[in-house]
Design an enzyme around this catalytic site. Structure first.
Site, short mmCIF file in Angstrom:
data_model
loop_
_atom_site.label_atom_id
_atom_site.label_comp_id
_atom_site.label_asym_id
_atom_site.label_seq_id
_atom_site.Cartn_x
_atom_site.Cartn_y
_atom_site.Cartn_z
N ARG A 21 0.83 -1.22 0.00
CA ARG A 21 0.00 0.00 0.00
C ARG A 21 0.86 1.26 0.00
NH1 ARG A 21 -3.64 -0.54 4.98
NH2 ARG A 21 -1.68 -1.37 5.73
N ASN A 39 -6.10 -2.86 1.99
CA ASN A 39 -6.04 -4.32 2.09
C ASN A 39 -7.46 -4.86 2.17
OD1 ASN A 39 -3.24 -4.48 2.13
ND2 ASN A 39 -3.11 -4.54 4.35
#
Length: 92
Positions: A21, A39
């Site tokens: 990320r 996520n």
């Protein structure tokens, strides 16, 4: 000025626990793109990426590689409506 485009992307493989990320955020910001990344409970990562067509396409290509510790198995993309987002966020 070119009209912005947007895509939802779902990335699977070893993409959690490898700073994926943060990498997506940095890569997107470096290309002047907006959106978010998060996520998913099933181990995937999803993202909304929007901005100029060239930058978005480059980012979608980059998702197939990911950061050094990741192992991307699949990137699925679906066109989306640009939302006029500002900045690129990591969502929980």
């Amino acid at each position: 000025m070119t009209q912005p485009i947007a895509f939802h992307a779902r990335i699977t493989g070893r993409v959690q626990g490898v700073a994926f990320r943060a990498w997506v955020q940095a890569e997107a910001q470096g290309r002047g793109l907006a959106g978010w990344v998060r996520n998913e409970a099933d181990g995937a990562v999803t993202a909304l990426i929007e901005g100029p067509p060239d930058g978005v396409r480059q980012m979608l290509d980059a998702l197939h590689k990911g950061p050094a510790r990741a192992r991307v198995e699949r990137v699925e993309t679906v066109p989306a409506e640009p939302e006029g987002l500002q900045g690129f966020a990591i969502r929980r």
